[in-house]
Design a protein around this motif. Structure first.
Motif, mmCIF file in Angstrom:
data_model
loop_
_atom_site.group_PDB
_atom_site.id
_atom_site.type_symbol
_atom_site.label_atom_id
_atom_site.label_comp_id
_atom_site.label_asym_id
_atom_site.label_seq_id
_atom_site.Cartn_x
_atom_site.Cartn_y
_atom_site.Cartn_z
ATOM 1 N N GLU A 175 5.952 3.014 -11.244
ATOM 2 C CA GLU A 175 4.617 3.528 -10.265
ATOM 3 C C GLU A 175 5.592 2.895 -8.796
ATOM 4 O O GLU A 175 6.864 2.057 -8.980
ATOM 5 N N MET A 176 4.920 2.828 -7.610
ATOM 6 C CA MET A 176 4.661 2.452 -6.448
ATOM 7 C C MET A 176 3.778 2.067 -5.556
ATOM 8 O O MET A 176 2.745 2.491 -5.260
ATOM 9 N N MET A 177 3.698 1.577 -4.631
ATOM 10 C CA MET A 177 2.812 0.789 -3.956
ATOM 11 C C MET A 177 3.959 0.302 -2.770
ATOM 12 O O MET A 177 4.490 -0.369 -2.648
ATOM 13 N N GLY A 178 3.173 -0.484 -1.334
ATOM 14 C CA GLY A 178 3.230 -1.074 -0.334
ATOM 15 C C GLY A 178 3.483 -2.373 -0.679
ATOM 16 O O GLY A 178 2.716 -3.506 -1.292
ATOM 17 N N VAL A 179 4.519 -3.052 0.129
ATOM 18 C CA VAL A 179 4.276 -4.452 -0.195
ATOM 19 C C VAL A 179 3.581 -5.327 0.985
ATOM 20 O O VAL A 179 3.222 -6.175 0.607
ATOM 21 N N ASP A 180 3.212 -4.603 2.020
ATOM 22 C CA ASP A 180 2.079 -5.243 2.859
ATOM 23 C C ASP A 180 0.758 -5.930 2.243
ATOM 24 O O ASP A 180 0.416 -6.570 2.657
ATOM 25 N N ASP A 181 0.265 -4.538 1.440
ATOM 26 C CA ASP A 181 -0.860 -4.713 0.577
ATOM 27 C C ASP A 181 -1.278 -5.913 0.190
ATOM 28 O O ASP A 181 -2.280 -6.187 -0.728
ATOM 29 N N LEU A 182 -0.338 -6.068 -0.953
ATOM 30 C CA LEU A 182 -0.228 -7.469 -1.399
ATOM 31 C C LEU A 182 -0.489 -8.492 -0.520
ATOM 32 O O LEU A 182 -1.724 -9.049 -1.332
ATOM 33 N N HIS B 291 13.127 0.415 5.112
ATOM 34 C CA HIS B 291 12.420 -1.688 5.489
ATOM 35 C C HIS B 291 12.128 -2.111 4.369
ATOM 36 O O HIS B 291 11.437 -3.118 5.180
ATOM 37 N N SER B 292 11.973 -1.726 2.820
ATOM 38 C CA SER B 292 11.880 -3.097 2.208
ATOM 39 C C SER B 292 10.702 -2.882 2.163
ATOM 40 O O SER B 292 10.466 -4.196 2.054
ATOM 41 N N GLU B 293 10.178 -1.975 2.314
ATOM 42 C CA GLU B 293 8.265 -1.672 1.939
ATOM 43 C C GLU B 293 7.493 -0.920 1.198
ATOM 44 O O GLU B 293 6.589 -1.242 1.001
ATOM 45 N N PHE B 294 8.104 -0.677 0.543
ATOM 46 C CA PHE B 294 7.723 -0.457 -0.820
ATOM 47 C C PHE B 294 8.596 -2.194 -2.182
ATOM 48 O O PHE B 294 8.994 -2.350 -1.931
ATOM 49 N N VAL B 295 6.970 -1.639 -3.100
ATOM 50 C CA VAL B 295 7.281 -2.665 -4.633
ATOM 51 C C VAL B 295 7.082 -1.017 -5.535
ATOM 52 O O VAL B 295 6.433 -0.629 -6.057
ATOM 53 N N LEU B 296 8.462 -1.127 -6.528
ATOM 54 C CA LEU B 296 8.571 0.100 -6.882
ATOM 55 C C LEU B 296 8.930 -0.148 -8.275
ATOM 56 O O LEU B 296 9.272 -1.563 -8.969
ATOM 57 N N ALA C 242 15.366 -6.860 1.133
ATOM 58 C CA ALA C 242 16.088 -7.699 1.923
ATOM 59 C C ALA C 242 14.909 -7.592 2.811
ATOM 60 O O ALA C 242 13.642 -7.576 2.769
ATOM 61 N N GLY C 243 15.340 -8.046 4.204
ATOM 62 C CA GLY C 243 13.516 -9.039 5.038
ATOM 63 C C GLY C 243 13.609 -10.118 5.250
ATOM 64 O O GLY C 243 14.573 -10.505 4.058
ATOM 65 N N THR C 244 12.491 -10.043 5.914
ATOM 66 C CA THR C 244 12.118 -11.398 6.421
ATOM 67 C C THR C 244 10.865 -11.559 6.290
ATOM 68 O O THR C 244 10.072 -10.371 6.475
ATOM 69 N N GLY C 245 10.006 -12.534 6.603
ATOM 70 C CA GLY C 245 8.622 -12.707 6.100
ATOM 71 C C GLY C 245 7.680 -13.163 5.691
ATOM 72 O O GLY C 245 7.697 -12.834 4.149
#
Length: 526
Positions: free
Chosen positions: A490-497, A298-303, A34-37
């Motif tokens: 594993e787990m990481m941040g959406v923004d870091d991509l 806030h849909s901030e992680f990639v899992l 979910a979300g935009t951007g």
């Protein structure tokens, strides 16, 4: 040949010398997001890529499709490149179908020009099928198991009680005697490593879970009784004899076929649309069938699995595709390159690993094909100008284990790419190469973090020191921060991509300007 699904479209794989490399199945739909951007859209594309890239073979297939869609020309290593490569051109090739190299030649490139290389890897810790997959110990308990090996340094306890699929590359012999290479992906939960119930564990076993990788990690495939009732073993033997895959005049199955788990062979044959006896070899990896997802409130992680290091490989591919026009511009004097290696998790010492000849051969062949004079030192000149960004995910601070990180070097998820340094050279970063990366980040407007391991903790390594020491090129080890590294999920941040994408793009476009701002000689003490 069957078509393969790509991130940005569809393409039909090419045939090479009578062998085809295709996919036998379509990956399941991506979990909710979910979300935009732009950041979230990039994460969604990565999740689609990750869902399909269940093995290094599938990752390279997906990457090749992205490059083909962007107009890159495929090269064959078995053929001469002279007369094929041109300034302003963009090309790619694969090694052993699990390593991928792509490069874009500046329009004004001359021998002795710099190579700007982004290196990453396509493999991850996993369970792999042994060459002979039949496993006899479970039959007495009414269960059919598969014989597997542990690949790399996985957090193996996370593989218990997961619903596992299997996929990889399978070699099949056709009626004409020619052998085809085929990708296969079984996304159904056909395998499982069951844990031992707490009631049958001793107090010591409950206190510390330490499974034996040989005896405790053989996955269950099916009920042995069901296999016998359906006559799988008999059908396999008869099928082998009918297709002349025999070792003697009596029509017995070959040693290879006879030593395989018949139910696995039936499953693979069904997926590929061939007889079981036509399967003559394979490289198969188990994977978690739960699809990767975008999570967090806030849909901030990639899992998902394989974030280490398919996140770096995916971002490198997108940066190369999107920056190729700038890299090939008429005034560009360098060669921009990405190299996605297999076998990093087991030391890189293979023909397709970073410790093999891939990098050196690429640098030499490209320069030679573009006019490097025989006997000149243009190769050495070019190496001195070149730079490698070794990109492999980094360790974010774990909120439940804060003490594991050094006090001032504490990378955060969402905080941008991490420069990895080690005084004992487990990473190739030095003071100059780290400055270059920080300067690239400043110019790109993207944050950069720092990491060193504590003095009382061991330190991992990656392809950076291997490449730097082998060919003598300046290198900086960086990575996107993540948690649960080497877990089945594993787990990481959406923004870091997007942070990493911005840094890679700046490197491809403007590394030369940053490099030229540094004086060549070190001034003496005054």
């Amino acid at each position: 040949a069957q078509s393969r699904e790509t991130v940005r479209g569809r393409m039909t794989p090419k045939k090479r010398g009578g062998a085809e490399l295709g996919s036998s199945s379509t990956a399941p739909k991506v979990s909710r997001s979910a979300g935009t951007g732009a950041e979230l859209e990039r994460a969604r594309r990565f999740v689609r890529f990750l869902t399909a890239a269940i093995t290094p073979f599938h990752a390279v297939s997906q990457g090749a499709s992205m490059l083909e869609m962007a107009g890159f020309t495929r090269l064959e290593e078995e053929l001469e490149w002279k007369g094929v490569l041109k300034p302003g051109g963009k090309y790619y090739y694969t090694r052993c179908d699990s390593t991928l190299v792509a490069f874009a030649v500046g329009g004004a490139y001359q021998p002795g020009g710099a190579f700007k290389v982004i290196g990453a890897h396509t493999d991850s810790p996993a369970l792999k099928a042994k060459p002979l997959t039949k496993h006899g110990s479970g039959a007495a308990e009414g269960l059919t198991q598969l014989s597997v090996s542990t690949y790399g340094g996985g957090l193996w306890h996370t593989w218990f009680d997961r619903d596992l699929g299997i996929g990889g590359m399978v070699l099949t012999r056709g009626a004409d005697g020619k052998v085809a290479k085929r990708l296969v992906a079984v996304h159904d939960p056909v395998l499982r490593v069951p844990s031992l119930c707490i009631h049958l564990q001793t107090a010591e076993e409950r206190e510390k879970f330490v499974p034996n990788k040989e005896s405790h990690m053989a996955p269950v495939l099916c009920l042995a009784a069901r296999r016998q009732l359906e006559g799988v073993a008999a059908d396999t033997a008869a099928d082998a004899a009918a297709n002349n895959d025999v070792t003697d005049s009596a029509g017995a199955p070959s040693a290879f076929t006879a030593s395989q788990e018949p139910e696995l062979m039936r499953l693979l044959a069904e997926k590929l649309g061939v007889a079981t006896s036509q399967i003559v070899s394979f490289d198969l990896t188990l994977f978690d069938t739960q699809p990767p997802a975008i999570g967090g409130t806030h849909s901030e992680f990639v899992l998902g699995g394989r974030l280490d290091n398919l996140a770096s490989s995916f971002v490198a591919l997108e940066a190369m595709v999107d920056c190729a026009q700038a890299a090939c511009a008429p005034g560009a004097t360098d060669v921009a390159c990405i190299a996605l290696f297999d076998h990093e998790e087991v030391g890189s010492s293979s023909q397709q690993g970073a410790g093999g000849p891939v990098m050196k051969e690429m640098l030499t062949r490209v320069a030679d094909a573009l006019g490097a004079p025989p006997g000149s030192d243009s190769h050495a000149v070019g190496l001195r100008k070149s730079f490698v960004l070794s990109v492999d995910n980094a360790h974010a601070v774990h909120p439940n284990y804060r003490h594991k990180h050094e006090g001032t070097h504490r990378p955060l998820i969402g905080g941008g790419c991490v420069i990895k340094s080690n005084a004992n050279l487990r990473y190739a970063t030095d003071s100059v190469t780290s400055f270059i990366v920080r300067e690239l980040g400043r110019r790109a407007g993207t944050p950069v973090q720092e990491f060193v391991v504590k003095n009382d903790c061991p330190c991992g390594s990656t392809i950076g020191p291997i490449i730097s020491s082998a060919i003598g090129v300046r290198t900086c080890d960086i990575g996107m921060p993540q948690l649960s590294m080497h877990s089945v999920r594993e787990m990481m941040g959406v923004d870091d991509l997007t942070h990493c994408y911005a840094l890679m793009s700046e490197f491809i476009k403007n590394f030369g300007e940053v490099d030229q701002s540094i004086l060549a000689s070190c001034a003496p003490c005054t």
